[in-house]
Design an enzyme around this catalytic site. Structure first.
Site, PDB file in Angstrom:
ATOM      1  N   GLU A  43      15.622  13.836  43.533  1.00  0.00           N
ATOM      2  CA  GLU A  43      16.879  14.711  43.321  1.00  0.00           C
ATOM      3  C   GLU A  43      16.997  15.102  42.003  1.00  0.00           C
ATOM      4  OE1 GLU A  43      20.807  13.263  44.748  1.00  0.00           O
ATOM      5  OE2 GLU A  43      19.502  13.232  46.529  1.00  0.00           O
ATOM      6  N   THR A  86      11.015  33.702  50.919  1.00  0.00           N
ATOM      7  CA  THR A  86      10.331  32.595  51.365  1.00  0.00           C
ATOM      8  C   THR A  86       8.970  32.670  50.884  1.00  0.00           C
ATOM      9  OG1 THR A  86       9.356  34.037  53.196  1.00  0.00           O
ATOM     10  CG2 THR A  86      11.393  32.714  53.846  1.00  0.00           C
ATOM     11  N   ASP A 105      17.329  39.458  49.489  1.00  0.00           N
ATOM     12  CA  ASP A 105      16.542  38.386  50.339  1.00  0.00           C
ATOM     13  C   ASP A 105      15.443  39.012  50.380  1.00  0.00           C
ATOM     14  OD1 ASP A 105      15.283  37.135  52.002  1.00  0.00           O
ATOM     15  OD2 ASP A 105      16.878  36.549  53.511  1.00  0.00           O
ATOM     16  N   ARG A 139       4.929  26.695  53.798  1.00  0.00           N
ATOM     17  CA  ARG A 139       6.317  27.135  54.206  1.00  0.00           C
ATOM     18  C   ARG A 139       7.354  26.682  53.496  1.00  0.00           C
ATOM     19  NH1 ARG A 139       5.803  28.903  59.124  1.00  0.00           N
ATOM     20  NH2 ARG A 139       7.680  29.370  59.339  1.00  0.00           N
ATOM     21  N   LYS A 178       5.437  33.872  54.157  1.00  0.00           N
ATOM     22  CA  LYS A 178       5.269  35.298  54.859  1.00  0.00           C
ATOM     23  C   LYS A 178       4.202  36.062  53.952  1.00  0.00           C
ATOM     24  CE  LYS A 178      10.028  35.141  56.381  1.00  0.00           C
ATOM     25  NZ  LYS A 178      10.384  34.885  57.588  1.00  0.00           N
ATOM     26  N   TYR A 188      11.157  10.619  46.012  1.00  0.00           N
ATOM     27  CA  TYR A 188      12.567  11.182  45.917  1.00  0.00           C
ATOM     28  C   TYR A 188      12.690  11.532  44.386  1.00  0.00           C
ATOM     29  CZ  TYR A 188      15.595  11.197  49.822  1.00  0.00           C
ATOM     30  OH  TYR A 188      16.217  11.510  50.950  1.00  0.00           O
TER      31      TYR A 188
HETATM   32  N1  PLP Z   1      15.490  35.701  55.363  1.00  0.00           N
HETATM   33  C1  PLP Z   1      14.723  36.770  55.911  1.00  0.00           C
HETATM   34  C2  PLP Z   1      14.814  38.263  55.624  1.00  0.00           C
HETATM   35  C3  PLP Z   1      13.809  36.299  56.810  1.00  0.00           C
HETATM   36  O1  PLP Z   1      13.168  37.068  57.675  1.00  0.00           O
HETATM   37  C4  PLP Z   1      13.749  34.848  57.384  1.00  0.00           C
HETATM   38  C5  PLP Z   1      12.895  34.515  58.436  1.00  0.00           C
HETATM   39  O2  PLP Z   1      12.511  34.975  59.043  1.00  0.00           O
HETATM   40  C6  PLP Z   1      14.515  33.976  56.475  1.00  0.00           C
HETATM   41  C7  PLP Z   1      15.398  34.284  55.545  1.00  0.00           C
HETATM   42  C8  PLP Z   1      14.569  32.489  56.880  1.00  0.00           C
HETATM   43  O3  PLP Z   1      13.252  31.905  56.518  1.00  0.00           O
HETATM   44  P1  PLP Z   1      12.844  30.516  57.100  1.00  0.00           P
HETATM   45  O4  PLP Z   1      12.601  30.633  58.481  1.00  0.00           O
HETATM   46  O5  PLP Z   1      11.999  30.061  56.067  1.00  0.00           O
HETATM   47  O6  PLP Z   1      14.102  29.622  56.824  1.00  0.00           O
END
Ligand code: PLP
Length: 471
Positions: free
Chosen positions: A64, A268, A239, A277, A271, A62
């Site tokens: 945190e 993320t 994002d 992940r 990808k 842990y």
């Molecule tokens: N943001 C975007 C633009 C995405 O395409 C995705 C996933 O498909 C996410 C966030 C979410 O990612 P996660 O599945 O790791 O939570």
């Protein structure tokens, strides 16, 4: 026997001794991934080093808090892991601050939303009330702050133009946290309509503007989005979950690199970036304290083993080979688009600048659902996706999204992309919709079988994880 084979065989045998069905599933998954032509734009193949960094006792701790400021004792090794991951993330993206704890992209977005709300709403309210922290507020003051926090506005890309559910849409918590309005694409070009976006922003006056997408096949001009955000006093968030690998590999630079333009960037790591992940947040220094509160504000305790794998992936992405990979991802995506266009397949926006291509399957008389399943029957793994002004809605859809990060990791190049385009075209022209439903269709099993065999032939010279022999 090489080190990867030894390591994975030993791990699987240890698992098998406790629950053979899990060991079998692990082995079968490798088999399935080796056999399938993976065109899912959000998937990739992490390196053996990334995968192996996750299977150990860093998982047991842990931790945190943040590096050097933990709520638990004995975190010196997690501190090392997190600090190294942060160091690589900052260097990779040339970011002043990085937070590597989010467990996924959705979690990274939640961390960012709370950081923006704290910065723009909570801190000013605390000042107004002359209090240092929320626990010092009276019940009436707390109620006023909660009402203010729950009434903020977000402007994000519409779902059918390629935005993500977490960008303020009703089926996601972000749609309950924010009053959301969307910007879309120009129907004539399929590309973001920046003047229309500016008009909406001027009229709506959002607290936060979100750039970034899951299914938009073009570059985004982040310098223009920042200019609009500044004009209306919005915090600008990007994002980059989908295209982080293209930012890391310096395919998207200047106006198209979100990091120098946004106040806060989420991603993320699994990808196009090809890590484990997980998620991460990059931010300008003024937001760092609020982002650091991600755990326990919206996240459970950090996953030490996954942060270790993130550190490995970021370090890999700093190597020159990764820039070559990122360029090849886009070259392959463009070759795939050209191959489809040559066969008269309609693409949203008429092509691609990034790792993904969005096919409009409407001219084939199909829904996305029918096309996705027919392709899967033929050994081609894709996913259905809404397209702008989609007549079939978000479930059945009229689009198929395909992406090249995974096939490029396997080593496929431009020449194979034309063959892949041919397989997709063959399946789409051979699939006949069943008028009784948006899901059913007819596909000659002999055609599906022939395409599957051709897909296997295309993959054969590019074995997946060639160093891993499970016997
Ligand atoms: N943001 C975007 C633009 C995405 O395409 C995705 C996933 O498909 C996410 C966030 C979410 O990612 P996660 O599945 O790791 O939570």
């Amino acid at each position: 026997m090489n080190v990867e084979t030894t390591a994975f065989r030993a791990a699987i045998e240890a698992v098998r001794a406790v629950e053979p069905r899990i060991a079998d599933a692990i082995v079968e998954e490798l088999h399935d991934q080796r056999e399938s032509l993976k065109l899912i734009a959000s998937e990739n193949y992490a390196s053996p080093a990334v995968l192996l960094a996750m299977g150990n006792w860093l998982s047991d701790k842990y931790a945190e808090g943040t590096v050097g400021r933990r709520f638990y004792a004995g975190c010196r090794n997690i501190d090392t892991v997190e600090a190294v991951a942060v160091e690589h993330a900052k260097a990779l993206f040339d970011a002043p601050y990085a937070y590597v704890q989010p467990h996924s992209g959705i979690d990274a977005n939640l961390v960012a939303y709370w950081a923006v709300l704290a910065d723009r709403v909570e801190v000013p309210y605390l000042k107004k009330f002359g209090k240092r922290q929320v626990n010092d507020l009276s019940d009436a003051e707390w109620a006023e702050l909660r009402t203010a926090s729950g009434n903020q506005r977000m402007l994000g890309m519409s779902l059918d133009a390629g935005g993500h559910l977490t960008h303020g849409f009703r089926p996601n918590i972000s749609g309950k946290m924010f009053d959301q309005r969307s910007y879309g694409v120009d129907p004539a070009t399929g590309q973001i309509d920046y003047p229309a976006l500016r008009e909406i922003a001027r009229e709506f006056k959002p607290l936060v503007i979100v750039g970034g997408y899951s299914a938009y096949p073009r570059k985004v001009n982040f310098a223009t989005l920042r200019e609009i955000a500044d004009e209306v006093g919005a915090t600008f968030m990007v994002d980059m979950a989908h295209f982080a690998g293209l930012v890391a590999g310096k395919v998207f630079t200047g106006d198209y690199d979100p990091v120098p333009h946004a106040h806060i960037v989420t991603t993320t790591t699994h990808k196009s970036l090809r890590g484990p992940r997980g998620g991460a947040v990059l931010a300008q220094p003024e937001l760092a304290d609020q982002v650091d509160r991600g755990c326990p504000m919206v996240l459970g305790g950090p996953l030490g083993h996954v942060m270790a794998a993130k550190a490995i992936a970021f370090a890999e992405a700093r190597r020159p080979e990764f820039a070559t990979y990122a360029r090849q991802v886009v070259a392959n995506s463009q070759a795939l688009a050209e191959g489809l266009l040559r066969r008269d397949v309609r693409l949203v926006s008429g092509g691609t600048d990034n790792h993904l291509v969005l096919i409009d399957v409407h001219p084939f008389g199909l829904t996305g659902r029918q096309a996705e399943q027919a392709l899967l029957d033929s050994g081609v793994v894709t996913n259905r996706n809404a397209i702008p002004q989609d007549p079939n809605g978000a479930w059945y859809t009229s689009g198929i999204r395909i992406g090249t990060p995974a096939l490029t990791s396997r080593g496929l190049g431009v020449a194979e992309m034309d063959q892949v385009a041919d397989l997709i075209h063959t399946v789409l022209t051979g699939t006949v919709p069943d008028g009784s439903s948006k899901a059913r269709y007819h596909l000659d099993p002999a055609l599906a079988d022939r395409v599957s065999k051709q897909a296997a032939e295309i993959l054969a010279p590019y074995p997946l994880y060639p160093a891993v022999d499970l016997g």
